[in-house]
Design an enzyme around this catalytic site. Structure first.
Site, PDB file in Angstrom:
ATOM      1  N   GLU A  13      39.564  42.359  39.742  1.00  0.00           N
ATOM      2  CA  GLU A  13      39.280  43.451  38.792  1.00  0.00           C
ATOM      3  C   GLU A  13      40.565  43.916  38.112  1.00  0.00           C
ATOM      4  OE1 GLU A  13      38.193  43.265  41.887  1.00  0.00           O
ATOM      5  OE2 GLU A  13      36.013  43.262  41.734  1.00  0.00           O
ATOM      6  N   GLN A  50      56.338  39.762  53.143  1.00  0.00           N
ATOM      7  CA  GLN A  50      56.387  40.745  52.068  1.00  0.00           C
ATOM      8  C   GLN A  50      55.746  42.042  52.560  1.00  0.00           C
ATOM      9  OE1 GLN A  50      54.300  39.323  48.639  1.00  0.00           O
ATOM     10  NE2 GLN A  50      54.546  41.223  47.513  1.00  0.00           N
ATOM     11  N   GLY A  51      56.539  43.090  52.697  1.00  0.00           N
ATOM     12  CA  GLY A  51      56.029  44.371  53.176  1.00  0.00           C
ATOM     13  C   GLY A  51      55.850  45.344  52.027  1.00  0.00           C
ATOM     14  N   GLU A  96      55.221  35.649  42.277  1.00  0.00           N
ATOM     15  CA  GLU A  96      53.935  35.442  42.963  1.00  0.00           C
ATOM     16  C   GLU A  96      52.859  35.022  41.949  1.00  0.00           C
ATOM     17  OE1 GLU A  96      52.938  38.890  45.216  1.00  0.00           O
ATOM     18  OE2 GLU A  96      51.217  37.940  46.160  1.00  0.00           O
ATOM     19  N   SER A 144      52.194  46.178  50.601  1.00  0.00           N
ATOM     20  CA  SER A 144      50.924  46.912  50.706  1.00  0.00           C
ATOM     21  C   SER A 144      50.877  47.814  51.934  1.00  0.00           C
ATOM     22  CB  SER A 144      49.756  45.925  50.808  1.00  0.00           C
ATOM     23  OG  SER A 144      49.778  45.041  49.721  1.00  0.00           O
ATOM     24  N   SER A 154      43.897  42.143  42.895  1.00  0.00           N
ATOM     25  CA  SER A 154      42.469  41.802  42.916  1.00  0.00           C
ATOM     26  C   SER A 154      41.974  41.319  41.540  1.00  0.00           C
ATOM     27  CB  SER A 154      41.653  43.028  43.338  1.00  0.00           C
ATOM     28  OG  SER A 154      41.620  43.955  42.278  1.00  0.00           O
TER      29      SER A 154
HETATM   30  C1  LIG Z   1      45.271  36.708  51.431  1.00  0.00           C
HETATM   31  C2  LIG Z   1      46.037  37.985  51.200  1.00  0.00           C
HETATM   32  C3  LIG Z   1      47.394  37.973  51.407  1.00  0.00           C
HETATM   33  C4  LIG Z   1      48.120  39.129  51.175  1.00  0.00           C
HETATM   34  N1  LIG Z   1      49.463  39.097  51.450  1.00  0.00           N
HETATM   35  C5  LIG Z   1      50.164  40.222  51.287  1.00  0.00           C
HETATM   36  C6  LIG Z   1      51.540  40.247  51.659  1.00  0.00           C
HETATM   37  O1  LIG Z   1      52.102  39.262  52.164  1.00  0.00           O
HETATM   38  N2  LIG Z   1      52.210  41.394  51.494  1.00  0.00           N
HETATM   39  C7  LIG Z   1      51.642  42.519  50.953  1.00  0.00           C
HETATM   40  O2  LIG Z   1      52.345  43.494  50.793  1.00  0.00           O
HETATM   41  N3  LIG Z   1      50.339  42.532  50.610  1.00  0.00           N
HETATM   42  C8  LIG Z   1      49.584  41.427  50.767  1.00  0.00           C
HETATM   43  N4  LIG Z   1      48.252  41.429  50.446  1.00  0.00           N
HETATM   44  C9  LIG Z   1      47.638  42.661  49.981  1.00  0.00           C
HETATM   45  C10 LIG Z   1      47.178  42.635  48.530  1.00  0.00           C
HETATM   46  O3  LIG Z   1      48.253  42.718  47.644  1.00  0.00           O
HETATM   47  C11 LIG Z   1      46.197  43.798  48.363  1.00  0.00           C
HETATM   48  O4  LIG Z   1      45.097  43.546  49.234  1.00  0.00           O
HETATM   49  C12 LIG Z   1      45.699  43.942  46.955  1.00  0.00           C
HETATM   50  O5  LIG Z   1      46.731  44.413  46.118  1.00  0.00           O
HETATM   51  C13 LIG Z   1      44.492  44.907  46.860  1.00  0.00           C
HETATM   52  O6  LIG Z   1      44.761  46.108  47.508  1.00  0.00           O
HETATM   53  P1  LIG Z   1      43.746  46.733  48.577  1.00  0.00           P
HETATM   54  O7  LIG Z   1      43.398  45.675  49.549  1.00  0.00           O
HETATM   55  O8  LIG Z   1      44.365  47.976  49.085  1.00  0.00           O
HETATM   56  O9  LIG Z   1      42.435  47.073  47.771  1.00  0.00           O
HETATM   57  P2  LIG Z   1      42.199  48.347  46.825  1.00  0.00           P
HETATM   58  O10 LIG Z   1      43.352  48.520  45.921  1.00  0.00           O
HETATM   59  O11 LIG Z   1      41.823  49.505  47.688  1.00  0.00           O
HETATM   60  O12 LIG Z   1      40.952  47.895  45.992  1.00  0.00           O
HETATM   61  C14 LIG Z   1      39.616  47.986  46.466  1.00  0.00           C
HETATM   62  C15 LIG Z   1      38.684  47.518  45.377  1.00  0.00           C
HETATM   63  O13 LIG Z   1      38.818  48.380  44.234  1.00  0.00           O
HETATM   64  C16 LIG Z   1      39.104  47.628  43.065  1.00  0.00           C
HETATM   65  N5  LIG Z   1      40.042  48.359  42.190  1.00  0.00           N
HETATM   66  C17 LIG Z   1      41.160  49.024  42.564  1.00  0.00           C
HETATM   67  N6  LIG Z   1      41.762  49.569  41.486  1.00  0.00           N
HETATM   68  C18 LIG Z   1      41.014  49.253  40.408  1.00  0.00           C
HETATM   69  C19 LIG Z   1      41.098  49.534  39.010  1.00  0.00           C
HETATM   70  N7  LIG Z   1      42.112  50.234  38.518  1.00  0.00           N
HETATM   71  N8  LIG Z   1      40.132  49.045  38.194  1.00  0.00           N
HETATM   72  C20 LIG Z   1      39.094  48.314  38.690  1.00  0.00           C
HETATM   73  N9  LIG Z   1      38.947  48.024  40.019  1.00  0.00           N
HETATM   74  C21 LIG Z   1      39.895  48.485  40.861  1.00  0.00           C
HETATM   75  C22 LIG Z   1      39.763  46.353  43.564  1.00  0.00           C
HETATM   76  O14 LIG Z   1      39.586  45.313  42.645  1.00  0.00           O
HETATM   77  C23 LIG Z   1      39.000  46.116  44.862  1.00  0.00           C
HETATM   78  O15 LIG Z   1      37.789  45.450  44.606  1.00  0.00           O
HETATM   79  C24 LIG Z   1      47.493  40.298  50.693  1.00  0.00           C
HETATM   80  C25 LIG Z   1      46.112  40.303  50.494  1.00  0.00           C
HETATM   81  C26 LIG Z   1      45.378  39.163  50.757  1.00  0.00           C
HETATM   82  C27 LIG Z   1      43.903  39.193  50.572  1.00  0.00           C
END
Ligand SMILES: Cc1cc2nc3c(=O)[nH]c(=O)nc-3n(C[C@H](O)[C@H](O)[C@H](O)COP(=O)(O)OP(=O)(O)OC[C@H]3O[C@@H](n4cnc5c(N)ncnc54)[C@H](O)[C@@H]3O)c2cc1C
Length: 395
Positions: free
Chosen positions: A373, A126-127, A244, A129, A371
């Site tokens: 949150e 899944q591309g 998902e 993020s 996440s």
């Molecule tokens: C095990 C795993 C597998 C994954 N697999 C895939 C995959 O196959 N394909 C893919 O595309 N992605 C994948 N992801 C990515 C995942 O979808 C993102 O990591 C997730 O959506 C969070 O984005 P971020 O890491 O950029 O964190 P950010 O969005 O930068 O968040 C950082 C922090 O800020 C908090 N935050 C952000 N916005 C808010 C808000 N509005 N209110 C309160 N708090 C907030 C978050 O809770 C977090 O604690 C995977 C992630 C993990 C951990």
């Protein structure tokens, strides 16, 4: 809740099949081998499930093994846990996310082109993020330019689970910067063997490489591999994400309840039946897991009645990630110092036999699929009807 006669018959059938076909000894083989061996073992187990008619119970009935009710799927997951089978980490994006997207939004040619391959073991990733687009997915920047009959893609994706093994990718790209962020997003199906793709696995704390960075440099995707219209990819992505948040979580939650038996066994094996601290923590774990299962049951009931279950998937997700952490932590405590020093540690999941790896990996579930949150925001705003977070809120 006890099974209806039809469900009881299905349970007997599945249990009988698993007694003969469950892949015993998989933990040792995964631990002893390389990532490639892990991938081979996973594929073998998936193809065995296809052969038995159990790989895609959630697909429509015209597909071999498809057409099972949600109640039957629940029975199936419980029996997988009971037989101590490994989770399908390699193919779950294919069977859940890709299939749900194609079935809901793909055209007939796309379904014919891709769905049969999934049953032969094609791996999808899944591309979605990107480094600057996770919770705020609509901020994605990876660019798709339509040139003639192909899109030319440039940009970067991150956290793509199992991308190093993937044959295909569900890709979100920006095809326009006009108007609302969501309006310029297009959904494409990318062949991972195309020129211009570089996949870099990310090293994790427990020594595994489950996710990857994916760099895209002038990658060409034929226009017939666009799902839905150009600029309407946001709606298509919702089909991927709802799979998902629904089926994947359901599987995990019911499997977790089965896995609790391992802790009970460990308490007996380590002679801790009178340790009040351990028993209290185990009791809390069981209660929390049961409450997640009860909400998952409600989610299933509502789905079967065609009623939207606002907030339930989010509660189940947050409860699951907490239960997983407490489960693996309790296992680590019961295992003693030996468990905490075990190295090198390999892939972690729900029940790999390596408590420390599972504990470290449990934190991934506080983020994956949205996440904690962000889940709480949805519960607060949509389920409890509390005020929405202010627009333009920046962390
Ligand atoms: C095990 C795993 C597998 C994954 N697999 C895939 C995959 O196959 N394909 C893919 O595309 N992605 C994948 N992801 C990515 C995942 O979808 C993102 O990591 C997730 O959506 C969070 O984005 P971020 O890491 O950029 O964190 P950010 O969005 O930068 O968040 C950082 C922090 O800020 C908090 N935050 C952000 N916005 C808010 C808000 N509005 N209110 C309160 N708090 C907030 C978050 O809770 C977090 O604690 C995977 C992630 C993990 C951990």
């Amino acid at each position: 809740m006890s099974d209806t006669p039809k469900l009881a018959a299905f349970r007997t059938e599945v249990r009988g099949w698993l007694e003969v076909n469950a892949p015993h000894g998989w933990r040792e083989r995964y631990k002893a081998g390389s990532h490639e061996q892990f991938a081979r073992e996973q594929k073998k187990w998936f193809l065995k499930l296809v052969e038995g008619g159990y790989a895609v119970p959630h697909w429509p009935k015209e597909w071999p093994g498809g057409g099972r009710s949600l109640a039957e799927q629940k029975v199936f997951y419980e029996e997988l846990a009971r037989a101590d089978c490994p989770r399908l980490l390699l193919t779950f994006v294919a069977t859940y996310h890709a299939a749900a997207t194609l079935m809901e939004c793909g055209n007939d040619a796309q379904k014919a082109r891709y769905l049969p391959g999934i049953l032969k073991g094609d791996v999808w990733c899944q591309g979605f993020s990107e480094p600057g687009a996770g919770s705020d997915l609509a901020a994605l920047k990876c660019k798709g330019d339509l040139r003639g009959d192909r899109y030319v893609i440039n940009g970067q994706k991150v956290w793509s689970t199992m991308a190093q093994y993937a044959d295909k990718c569900l890709l979100l790209v920006r095809t326009s910067s006009e108007g609302a962020k969501q309006a310029g997003i297009t959904f494409l199906l990318m062949d991972m063997k195309s020129n211009g793709i570089e996949v870099r696995p990310i090293n994790q704390i427990q020594g595994d490489q489950e996710y990857c960075e994916v760099f895209l440099d002038d990658v060409e995707i034929p226009v017939e591999d666009r799902v839905g219209e150009e600029g309407k990819g946001w709606a298509v992505a919702q089909a991927t994400l709802s799979s998902e948040r629904g089926l994947t979580l359901m599987e995990l939650t019911y499997r977790m309840r089965g896995a609790l038996r391992r802790i009970a066994d460990l308490i007996r094996e380590t002679g801790r039946e009178d340790d009040r601290g351990i028993l209290r923590d185990f009791g809390q774990l069981v209660a929390r897991c049961d409450s997640a299962c009860a909400i998952a049951d409600r989610f299933i009931d509502n789905r079967m009645k065609g009623v939207e279950s606002i907030g339930d998937a989010q509660i189940v997700k947050n409860t699951y990630s907490r239960v997983l952490r407490e489960y693996s932590l309790l296992g680590t405590r019961l295992g003693g110092m030996h468990e905490q020093y075990r190295w090198p540690i390999t892939f972690g999941d729900l029940n790999t036999g390596n408590w420390m790896a599972d504990f470290m990996n449990s934190y991934a579930w506080t983020i994956a699929g949205g996440s904690e949150e962000v889940q709480r925001n949805i519960i607060a705003e949509r389920m409890l009807e509390m005020p929405r977070e202010p627009k333009g809120w920046v962390l």
